[in-house]
Design a protein around this motif. Structure first.
Motif, PDB file in Angstrom:
ATOM      1  N   ASN A  16     184.051   3.843  86.897  1.00  0.00           N
ATOM      2  CA  ASN A  16     184.462   5.073  87.573  1.00  0.00           C
ATOM      3  C   ASN A  16     185.273   4.786  88.828  1.00  0.00           C
ATOM      4  OD1 ASN A  16     183.455   7.037  85.791  1.00  0.00           O
ATOM      5  ND2 ASN A  16     181.379   6.761  86.581  1.00  0.00           N
ATOM      6  N   LEU A  37     190.268   3.317  78.429  1.00  0.00           N
ATOM      7  CA  LEU A  37     190.824   3.800  79.693  1.00  0.00           C
ATOM      8  C   LEU A  37     192.019   2.960  80.130  1.00  0.00           C
ATOM      9  CD1 LEU A  37     190.341   6.045  81.716  1.00  0.00           C
ATOM     10  CD2 LEU A  37     188.769   4.548  82.953  1.00  0.00           C
ATOM     11  N   ALA A  45     192.713  -1.107  89.618  1.00  0.00           N
ATOM     12  CA  ALA A  45     192.060  -0.380  88.526  1.00  0.00           C
ATOM     13  C   ALA A  45     192.033  -1.230  87.263  1.00  0.00           C
ATOM     14  CB  ALA A  45     192.785   0.937  88.273  1.00  0.00           C
ATOM     15  N   LEU A 103     195.534   4.954  80.673  1.00  0.00           N
ATOM     16  CA  LEU A 103     196.198   4.928  81.974  1.00  0.00           C
ATOM     17  C   LEU A 103     197.477   4.097  81.959  1.00  0.00           C
ATOM     18  CD1 LEU A 103     193.047   4.493  84.263  1.00  0.00           C
ATOM     19  CD2 LEU A 103     194.391   6.577  83.908  1.00  0.00           C
ATOM     20  N   CYS A 159     185.925  12.500  90.077  1.00  0.00           N
ATOM     21  CA  CYS A 159     187.160  11.877  89.579  1.00  0.00           C
ATOM     22  C   CYS A 159     187.870  12.803  88.600  1.00  0.00           C
ATOM     23  CB  CYS A 159     186.856  10.548  88.892  1.00  0.00           C
ATOM     24  SG  CYS A 159     186.530   9.169  90.008  1.00  0.00           S
ATOM     25  N   ALA A 160     187.113  13.394  87.693  1.00  0.00           N
ATOM     26  CA  ALA A 160     187.696  14.286  86.684  1.00  0.00           C
ATOM     27  C   ALA A 160     188.354  15.502  87.329  1.00  0.00           C
ATOM     28  CB  ALA A 160     186.625  14.722  85.695  1.00  0.00           C
ATOM     29  N   GLU A 184     181.772  10.558  88.756  1.00  0.00           N
ATOM     30  CA  GLU A 184     182.612  10.721  87.563  1.00  0.00           C
ATOM     31  C   GLU A 184     183.180  12.135  87.497  1.00  0.00           C
ATOM     32  OE1 GLU A 184     182.414   9.516  82.850  1.00  0.00           O
ATOM     33  OE2 GLU A 184     180.563  10.149  83.844  1.00  0.00           O
ATOM     34  N   ARG A 190     188.772   4.420  87.742  1.00  0.00           N
ATOM     35  CA  ARG A 190     189.428   5.732  87.598  1.00  0.00           C
ATOM     36  C   ARG A 190     189.958   6.206  88.946  1.00  0.00           C
ATOM     37  NH1 ARG A 190     187.448   8.603  82.809  1.00  0.00           N
ATOM     38  NH2 ARG A 190     185.563   7.614  81.990  1.00  0.00           N
ATOM     39  N   LEU A 239     188.677  -2.579  85.189  1.00  0.00           N
ATOM     40  CA  LEU A 239     188.453  -2.191  83.794  1.00  0.00           C
ATOM     41  C   LEU A 239     188.388  -3.411  82.884  1.00  0.00           C
ATOM     42  CD1 LEU A 239     190.778   0.934  83.580  1.00  0.00           C
ATOM     43  CD2 LEU A 239     188.277   0.913  83.479  1.00  0.00           C
ATOM     44  N   ASN A 246     189.751  15.359  90.307  1.00  0.00           N
ATOM     45  CA  ASN A 246     190.691  14.813  91.298  1.00  0.00           C
ATOM     46  C   ASN A 246     190.206  15.003  92.734  1.00  0.00           C
ATOM     47  OD1 ASN A 246     192.738  13.828  89.483  1.00  0.00           O
ATOM     48  ND2 ASN A 246     193.271  15.965  89.091  1.00  0.00           N
ATOM     49  N   GLN A 249     193.815   6.929  90.287  1.00  0.00           N
ATOM     50  CA  GLN A 249     194.247   8.198  90.865  1.00  0.00           C
ATOM     51  C   GLN A 249     194.885   8.013  92.236  1.00  0.00           C
ATOM     52  OE1 GLN A 249     190.625  10.491  90.768  1.00  0.00           O
ATOM     53  NE2 GLN A 249     190.926  11.159  88.658  1.00  0.00           N
TER      54      GLN A 249
END
Length: 281
Positions: free
Chosen positions: A207, A245, A221, A249, A173-174, A170, A210, A225, A176, A214
């Motif tokens: 995650n 999310l 994705a 997104l 991911c945050a 996670e 996510r 979700l 990148n 990206q």
């Protein structure tokens, strides 16, 4: 019988069958209360607190964990005191009362260190990392997670390893950092598949969603979700996060897939780097 019912309840919880979980635990608790055995009462009672958290009934969860903490303190059972402090911290964390949650987690960690409970240490470290992550201190969070993961690997505790890997994914991911995110989340998902822990699998899949977003894999994705927000094994806060999310997104939920969560995990693992079809065509 009370112990067997409680263990069956735990197994049902891991597979996401909350209705059976609660029925088994209530039966276990009733037997324990009938016997008047305080130590026997604590286990199913604590698990019922976990189930209440899963449903998002945080008031009920807090009452249960406070009763558990009182029982464990009356028995001078420091192992369970640490568990119940950690669980109370989780309730406060979910309520976004971060300073109080951190206090409970730290007290749990201190006790675990005093009594040599390594798995308890790893869980408390991971939870402290989640507080740090929530307030934006990624460096501190990563340090907590890596320390917890090191302990988890040393004692070969799958749940703890999964939890720390998912949290590290996670953070990646945050930031990148797609390569690190993929590495951590793939290993976590492999363990979830091997151990059939669907509740943790839904957290990992969120995650992964996510990460897919990206990488520009928007349909994949969105499908993940949507699955997470609808699956009964998902905790209520995870379902809510998955829904948010999707909106954040700008993704559109697809038509519901006929694949099970287990089938989707089996498809994801072998070809993680490539776009994954979640249709049944």
């Amino acid at each position: 019988m009370a112990q067997s019912l409680q263990m069956l309840g735990i197994l049902r919880y891991w597979t996401g069958d909350l209705e059976q979980t609660e029925a088994l635990l209530e039966e276990s608790l009733a037997l324990a209360r009938e016997l008047g055995d305080q130590r026997l009462i604590m286990a199913p009672l604590n698990n019922l607190g976990d189930a209440a958290c899963h449903h998002g009934d945080y008031d009920k969860a807090q009452r249960i964990f406070e009763e558990c903490l009182a029982l464990s303190r009356a028995l001078d059972d420091q192992f369970n005191v640490a568990i119940h402090l950690n669980n109370l911290g989780t309730v406060l964390h979910l309520r976004e009362e971060y300073p109080q949650a951190e206090t409970f987690y730290q007290e749990s960690l201190d006790i675990c260190r005093q009594i040599g409970d390594q798995n308890g240490q790893a869980i408390a470290l991971s939870n402290l990392g989640e507080i740090a992550y929530t307030i934006g201190n990624y460096r501190k969070a990563s340090q907590f997670y890596r320390e917890g993961l090191s302990i988890g690997r040393a004692i070969q505790e799958p749940w703890t390893i999964m939890m720390c890997l998912n949290n590290l994914g996670e953070i990646a991911c945050a930031q990148n950092n797609c390569l690190d995110a993929q590495t951590h989340l793939t290993e976590a998902l492999q363990i979830a598949q091997e151990t059939q822990t669907l509740t943790m699998a839904t957290k990992i899949l969120m995650n992964l969603a996510r990460l897919f977003a990206q990488q520009g894999l928007k349909s994949q994705a969105a499908a993940l979700l949507d699955l997470v927000r609808r699956h009964p094994a998902s905790e209520s806060d995870i379902q809510e996060k998955a829904g948010r999310l999707l909106d954040e997104l700008g993704l559109t939920a697809p038509d519901a897939t006929t694949l099970s969560l287990e089938e989707i995990v089996a498809r994801l693992l072998p070809e993680f780097r490539t776009p994954v079809s979640l249709s049944t065509d």
